[in-house]
Design an enzyme around this catalytic site. Structure first.
Site, PDB file in Angstrom:
ATOM      1  N   TYR A 129       0.794   3.138  15.386  1.00  0.00           N
ATOM      2  CA  TYR A 129       1.628   3.322  14.188  1.00  0.00           C
ATOM      3  C   TYR A 129       3.072   3.727  14.473  1.00  0.00           C
ATOM      4  O   TYR A 129       3.941   3.570  13.616  1.00  0.00           O
ATOM      5  CB  TYR A 129       0.974   4.304  13.211  1.00  0.00           C
ATOM      6  CG  TYR A 129       1.255   5.765  13.453  1.00  0.00           C
ATOM      7  CD1 TYR A 129       2.204   6.445  12.692  1.00  0.00           C
ATOM      8  CD2 TYR A 129       0.561   6.458  14.434  1.00  0.00           C
ATOM      9  CE1 TYR A 129       2.447   7.789  12.911  1.00  0.00           C
ATOM     10  CE2 TYR A 129       0.805   7.800  14.658  1.00  0.00           C
ATOM     11  CZ  TYR A 129       1.749   8.465  13.889  1.00  0.00           C
ATOM     12  OH  TYR A 129       1.989   9.794  14.111  1.00  0.00           O
ATOM     13  N   GLU A 173     -10.777   4.270   2.595  1.00  0.00           N
ATOM     14  CA  GLU A 173      -9.754   4.978   1.829  1.00  0.00           C
ATOM     15  C   GLU A 173      -9.973   4.653   0.353  1.00  0.00           C
ATOM     16  O   GLU A 173      -9.933   3.488  -0.039  1.00  0.00           O
ATOM     17  CB  GLU A 173      -8.347   4.589   2.274  1.00  0.00           C
ATOM     18  CG  GLU A 173      -8.023   5.066   3.684  1.00  0.00           C
ATOM     19  CD  GLU A 173      -6.561   4.903   4.054  1.00  0.00           C
ATOM     20  OE1 GLU A 173      -5.799   4.331   3.241  1.00  0.00           O
ATOM     21  OE2 GLU A 173      -6.172   5.340   5.156  1.00  0.00           O
ATOM     22  N   ASP A 215       0.860  -1.187   0.000  1.00  0.00           N
ATOM     23  CA  ASP A 215       0.000   0.000   0.000  1.00  0.00           C
ATOM     24  C   ASP A 215       0.891   1.230   0.000  1.00  0.00           C
ATOM     25  O   ASP A 215       1.708   1.420   0.900  1.00  0.00           O
ATOM     26  CB  ASP A 215      -0.904  -0.004   1.237  1.00  0.00           C
ATOM     27  CG  ASP A 215      -1.977   1.072   1.160  1.00  0.00           C
ATOM     28  OD1 ASP A 215      -2.345   1.472   0.043  1.00  0.00           O
ATOM     29  OD2 ASP A 215      -2.466   1.502   2.218  1.00  0.00           O
ATOM     30  N   HIS A 241      -3.672  14.221  -0.067  1.00  0.00           N
ATOM     31  CA  HIS A 241      -3.995  13.423   1.123  1.00  0.00           C
ATOM     32  C   HIS A 241      -2.894  13.545   2.180  1.00  0.00           C
ATOM     33  O   HIS A 241      -3.167  13.780   3.358  1.00  0.00           O
ATOM     34  CB  HIS A 241      -4.193  11.964   0.738  1.00  0.00           C
ATOM     35  CG  HIS A 241      -4.391  11.051   1.911  1.00  0.00           C
ATOM     36  ND1 HIS A 241      -5.502  11.126   2.724  1.00  0.00           N
ATOM     37  CD2 HIS A 241      -3.609  10.059   2.425  1.00  0.00           C
ATOM     38  CE1 HIS A 241      -5.410  10.218   3.682  1.00  0.00           C
ATOM     39  NE2 HIS A 241      -4.262   9.556   3.530  1.00  0.00           N
ATOM     40  N   TYR A 282       1.422   5.584  -0.483  1.00  0.00           N
ATOM     41  CA  TYR A 282       0.921   6.800   0.163  1.00  0.00           C
ATOM     42  C   TYR A 282       1.281   7.943  -0.776  1.00  0.00           C
ATOM     43  O   TYR A 282       2.150   8.750  -0.506  1.00  0.00           O
ATOM     44  CB  TYR A 282       1.622   6.923   1.524  1.00  0.00           C
ATOM     45  CG  TYR A 282       1.177   8.024   2.444  1.00  0.00           C
ATOM     46  CD1 TYR A 282      -0.167   8.206   2.777  1.00  0.00           C
ATOM     47  CD2 TYR A 282       2.125   8.865   3.042  1.00  0.00           C
ATOM     48  CE1 TYR A 282      -0.544   9.198   3.660  1.00  0.00           C
ATOM     49  CE2 TYR A 282       1.751   9.864   3.927  1.00  0.00           C
ATOM     50  CZ  TYR A 282       0.408  10.029   4.237  1.00  0.00           C
ATOM     51  OH  TYR A 282       0.026  11.011   5.126  1.00  0.00           O
TER      52      TYR A 282
END
Length: 423
Positions: free
Chosen positions: A252, A207, A134, A141, A136
């Protein structure tokens, strides 16, 4: 007929105006009728075409494709044949189903095992996903998140414009559109507490993403250049990367998302090929500062794909919450794959690479509820008078994507999932 199927071509199968699936699309998916075996399929209009049955009837002879390649529960064996084989297959399918081919029309229409209404079949997960990355890669965003949670004056981390940031996700919880997802549980640290609590997420989010699929294997130690990247990519899917924001916020640091992302990600059932999307290539955003040599590219690798998100509360009509576009992506798929492999990481057929949340410059183009409701300060009103800062139980999230220009529309259908209460 080259990579693209001519815009003027029409099919003898009915295709309603505004359909996502004209004869120029010819996507690939996996379907099952009743308790029958899963087969590879394509779709024209609202008709699902069984490719295994079509091959068994001899319509695909001469392509060098064993009919058994269509007799699997995943598309991986078909994609392993390579892009050229898939390109030849799409070309042959266009010839079979074009409106002047009355002989094929008569033969196929008289068969009972080739054509099915999309309303009577079950679409299955199209791929056996090996590895899942994934990224980013949306500037808007990343900037929005930085403004909300870090320093508005320095929203982006120092590395963001130097490389396509990404992480390795969990492929086992990737499911197909129509699959319901239970609200996940985990550790949450309330703002007014010094210690975490164990609880269902209170900030369930979607998302809006698009994922690409690789169709070549590479050796460990090798890398893929930006020039060669698209030779390794067969097509795209819509991708809803569900997120538990409060679980994520606590977990995270220092290694990134874990339980907050692995409880369910949802894909659309049809893989739309890069060849079908060729007419919709556009230039991406200007990248400043200049990127390192291995990330430089030539040509256009962004695509003008319009993206819409809706929330449907139980018993209520759909409420539009986002209208974005894939063309906004700062880092393109060629750069993403080049970066993924520059260290010698090997890739495999059926690997999935998600774009990261796709947000645009306007508030109605933000690709997550975190941004749309701006951390809960601007909730979205629903038709029944309730409000949404995040997703409630029994809400259904619906995403749709399509490309359109005069005389041509290529779409992905939709990816939808209903959120069930925590178990």
């Amino acid at each position: 007929m080259g990579r693209m199927i001519e815009t003027s071509l029409k099919s003898w199968l009915p295709v309603e105006p505004g359909s996502d699936f004209p004869i120029q699309n010819i996507p690939f998916g996996i379907f099952r009728k009743g308790v029958g075996s899963p087969h590879a399929a394509t779709r024209i209009g609202n008709t699902v075409i069984d490719l295994f049955a079509l091959a068994e009837h001899g319509f695909l002879d001469g392509l060098g494709i064993n009919p058994g390649s269509f007799n699997f529960k995943y598309l991986n064996p078909l994609f392993e044949l390579g892009k050229q084989s898939c390109r030849s297959l799409r070309k042959q399918l266009a010839l079979i189903f074009e409106e002047q081919n009355t002989r094929a029309c008569d033969r196929i229409s008289s068969a009972t095992d080739i054509l099915y209404s999309a309303s009577v079949v079950q679409m299955l997960l199209p791929l056996k996903v090996g590895d899942y990355t994934d990224f980013y890669s949306s500037l808007e965003h990343a900037t929005n998140v930085g403004i909300m949670f870090r320093d508005p004056a320095n929203a982006l981390l120092p590395n963001w414009k130097q490389l396509p940031v990404g992480y390795h996700g969990r492929s086992s919880s990737i499911v197909v559109s129509g699959t319901a997802i239970h609200r996940p549980k985990g550790q949450i640290k309330p703002l007014n507490s010094e210690v975490p609590v164990f609880s269902p997420t209170r900030e369930l989010d979607f998302e809006l993403e698009i994922a690409f699929i690789t169709s070549k294997n590479t050796a460990l130690g090798s890398s893929v250049s930006t020039d060669d990247a698209e030779d390794h990519i067969i097509g795209l899917l819509l991708f809803n990367d569900l997120s538990a924001r409060d679980i994520q916020r606590w977990e995270y640091v220092p290694l990134g998302p874990f339980l907050s992302k692995s409880f369910g990600s949802v894909v659309s059932p049809w893989v739309v090929t890069l060849d079908a999307l060729e007419p919709f290539r556009v230039k991406g955003p200007v990248q400043e500062p200049e990127v390192l040599p291995y990330l430089k590219f030539s040509g256009d690798h962004n695509f003008d794909i319009q993206l819409d998100v809706f929330i449907q509360a139980e018993g209520q009509p759909e409420t539009p919450v986002c209208h974005s576009n894939y063309k906004f992506m700062y880092w393109n798929m060629a750069q993403q794959l080049a970066h993924q492999t520059v260290n010698g990481c090997n890739i495999k057929v059926g690997d999935l690479y998600a774009s990261g949340t796709i947000s645009g410059p306007a508030s109605d183009s933000f690709g997550s509820m975190l941004e749309i409701a701006w951390k809960g300060t601007k909730p979205v009103k629903m038709p029944d008078g309730t409000e949404r800062s995040f997703i409630n139980d029994l809400d259904t999230i619906i995403m749709r994507g399509y490309c359109e220009k005069p005389g041509l529309r290529i779409g992905f259908g939709e990816v939808a999932t209903k959120i069930l209460p925590a178990l």
